[in-house]
Scaffold this active site. Structure first.
Site, PDB file in Angstrom:
ATOM      1  N   ASN A  28      78.731-105.344  39.480  1.00 18.57           N
ATOM      2  CA  ASN A  28      78.884-104.740  40.810  1.00 18.57           C
ATOM      3  C   ASN A  28      77.504-104.695  41.491  1.00 18.57           C
ATOM      4  O   ASN A  28      77.012-103.649  41.893  1.00 18.57           O
ATOM      5  CB  ASN A  28      79.509-103.336  40.717  1.00 18.57           C
ATOM      6  N   LEU A  29      76.929-105.875  41.568  1.00 14.76           N
ATOM      7  CA  LEU A  29      75.515-105.990  41.918  1.00 14.76           C
ATOM      8  C   LEU A  29      75.254-105.672  43.385  1.00 14.76           C
ATOM      9  O   LEU A  29      76.028-106.029  44.263  1.00 14.76           O
ATOM     10  CB  LEU A  29      75.034-107.410  41.602  1.00 14.76           C
ATOM     11  N   GLY A  32      69.539-103.656  44.934  1.00 11.62           N
ATOM     12  CA  GLY A  32      68.614-103.146  43.910  1.00 11.62           C
ATOM     13  C   GLY A  32      68.560-104.081  42.706  1.00 11.62           C
ATOM     14  O   GLY A  32      67.485-104.381  42.172  1.00 11.62           O
ATOM     15  N   HIS A  33      69.744-104.550  42.268  1.00 10.44           N
ATOM     16  CA  HIS A  33      69.780-105.508  41.151  1.00 10.44           C
ATOM     17  C   HIS A  33      69.088-106.815  41.547  1.00 10.44           C
ATOM     18  O   HIS A  33      68.345-107.407  40.764  1.00 10.44           O
ATOM     19  CB  HIS A  33      71.229-105.844  40.767  1.00 10.44           C
ATOM     20  N   GLN A  57      78.403 -96.179  26.336  1.00  9.73           N
ATOM     21  CA  GLN A  57      77.545 -95.253  27.070  1.00  9.73           C
ATOM     22  C   GLN A  57      78.329 -94.352  28.026  1.00  9.73           C
ATOM     23  O   GLN A  57      77.740 -93.574  28.765  1.00  9.73           O
ATOM     24  CB  GLN A  57      76.435 -96.002  27.816  1.00  9.73           C
ATOM     25  N   LYS A 144      63.913 -98.190  38.317  1.00 12.23           N
ATOM     26  CA  LYS A 144      63.380 -96.830  38.159  1.00 12.23           C
ATOM     27  C   LYS A 144      64.380 -95.761  38.607  1.00 12.23           C
ATOM     28  O   LYS A 144      64.136 -94.582  38.407  1.00 12.23           O
ATOM     29  CB  LYS A 144      62.102 -96.686  38.991  1.00 12.23           C
ATOM     30  N   ASP A 146      67.159 -95.217  37.354  1.00 14.71           N
ATOM     31  CA  ASP A 146      67.556 -94.631  36.067  1.00 14.71           C
ATOM     32  C   ASP A 146      66.271 -94.347  35.276  1.00 14.71           C
ATOM     33  O   ASP A 146      65.960 -95.013  34.292  1.00 14.71           O
ATOM     34  CB  ASP A 146      68.471 -95.599  35.319  1.00 14.71           C
ATOM     35  N   GLN A 149      66.496 -93.447  31.563  1.00 19.13           N
ATOM     36  CA  GLN A 149      66.900 -94.646  30.812  1.00 19.13           C
ATOM     37  C   GLN A 149      65.693 -95.562  30.599  1.00 19.13           C
ATOM     38  O   GLN A 149      65.474 -96.074  29.488  1.00 19.13           O
ATOM     39  CB  GLN A 149      67.987 -95.390  31.590  1.00 19.13           C
ATOM     40  N   ARG A 183      77.869 -96.721  42.120  1.00 17.32           N
ATOM     41  CA  ARG A 183      78.731 -95.538  42.261  1.00 17.32           C
ATOM     42  C   ARG A 183      78.817 -95.037  43.698  1.00 17.32           C
ATOM     43  O   ARG A 183      79.665 -94.194  44.005  1.00 17.32           O
ATOM     44  CB  ARG A 183      78.255 -94.439  41.319  1.00 17.32           C
TER      45      ARG A 183
HETATM   46  O1  PAF Z   1      71.486 -99.549  33.828  1.00 16.25           O
HETATM   47  C1  PAF Z   1      72.525-100.150  33.469  1.00 16.25           C
HETATM   48  O2  PAF Z   1      73.178-100.833  34.242  1.00 16.25           O
HETATM   49  C2  PAF Z   1      73.007 -99.994  32.035  1.00 16.25           C
HETATM   50  O3  PAF Z   1      72.754 -98.723  31.547  1.00 16.25           O
HETATM   51  C3  PAF Z   1      72.431-101.063  31.084  1.00 16.25           C
HETATM   52  C4  PAF Z   1      70.915-100.943  30.974  1.00 16.25           C
HETATM   53  C5  PAF Z   1      72.794-102.446  31.582  1.00 16.25           C
HETATM   54  C6  PAF Z   1      73.019-100.892  29.685  1.00 16.25           C
HETATM   55  O4  PAF Z   1      74.393-100.994  29.684  1.00 16.25           O
END
Ligand code: PAF
Length: 281
Positions: A28-29, A32-33, A57, A144, A146, A149, A183
């Site tokens: 779902n790019l 940012g991606h 997760q 960043k 996340d 993460q 989201r």
């Molecule tokens: O940030 C995300 O999209 C996910 O947490 C990742 C790093 C691809 C792991 O599933």
């Protein structure tokens, strides 16, 4: 762009001897991606992306089932961004048997976002280690937005002595400041109009800290109450040290970050703003 869904096929297709930059995603790019894909190109001769919605997760009440899956559109965006190779495995391919070996991050996995999403960072670290083993990149990029993460994965990579450089990408925002996120699709038009308040409040906290405010608990509580007064349900607003995401020590001038997670309608939005040691960014 080559697209592979099987691990052996991907391994055969991976270019030997080339420096690989890897951008793992759940699809779902958005812009940012794509910014991460472009940044990846500066670090390597080959850019590999992955799309996998990782069940491990997500908690039982999280949005695994309704997480937007848009593979066709994502492939077009990745190809246009010049990505060389996409790994898009099925669940059976990545988890052919129940995953019984996990990466168990330290105490930080139970704090901030982890306090509200038990098991989340264990699931993230486990799938990312598995993806690293499959793709064997020299560089990996994570946004960043996340922030926690990124820290968990950076520390995992260092402590496990993985020969991978971890690079953070700046958060990409809409014009009104809302951090781009898959989201955001859950927001109604009225909620979308309200959503920039989160980033606004974080930048106000940054301004207050720059001006010398050090009563962090008070400013965190005030921001959370302000959100909740406008219909949000706030999980946390927290000023932390950038280095380890622990509460700042009084009298120490160190780089800080203010992080928040709050629910608006069906969307749980997270965001953060860095505050450098001399108060700017
Ligand atoms: O940030 C995300 O999209 C996910 O947490 C990742 C790093 C691809 C792991 O599933």
């Amino acid at each position: 762009m080559q697209i592979h869904s099987s691990i052996p096929e991907l391994r055969t297709a991976l270019p030997a001897g080339d420096r690989i930059a890897f951008v793992p995603t759940m699809g779902n790019l958005h812009a940012g991606h794509i910014a991460l894909m472009t940044q990846a190109r500066q670090h390597a001769t080959r850019v590999v992306a992955s799309i996998f919605v990782n069940r491990l997760q997500f908690g039982p009440n999280d949005d695994f089932d309704r997480y937007p899956r848009t593979l066709q559109a994502d492939c077009e965006k990745l190809a246009a961004a010049g990505v060389d190779l996409l790994f898009a495995p099925s669940e059976c391919e990545l988890y052919p048997e129940p995953q019984q070996y996990h990466v168990d991050p330290p105490e930080i996995q139970h704090q901030l976002d982890g306090a509200f999403r038990p098991g989340h960072f264990r699931g993230v670290a486990t799938v990312v280690l598995k993806l690293f083993n499959i793709v064997q990149p020299q560089v990996a990029l994570f946004g960043k937005k996340d922030y926690q993460q990124l820290m968990v994965l950076r520390n995992m990579t260092r402590q496990m002595a993985l020969p991978i450089e971890i690079v953070g990408g700046e958060t990409v925002r809409a014009e009104d400041g809302l951090a781009l996120s898959s989201r955001n699709a859950y927001l109604s038009p009225a909620e979308r109009a309200e959503a920039p308040r989160l980033h606004r409040l974080l930048t106000e906290i940054r301004t207050a800290v720059r001006a010398g405010e050090r009563n962090f608990v008070e400013i965190e509580n005030a921001a959370a109450s302000e959100l909740d007064r406008h219909g949000w349900k706030t999980d946390y607003v927290a000023v932390r040290r950038q280095s380890d995401l622990q509460p700042p020590e009084s009298g120490q001038d160190e780089p800080l970050v203010v992080l928040a997670a709050s629910r608006l309608g069906k969307a749980r939005l997270i965001d953060n703003v860095e505050i450098d040691a001399s108060g700017g960014h």
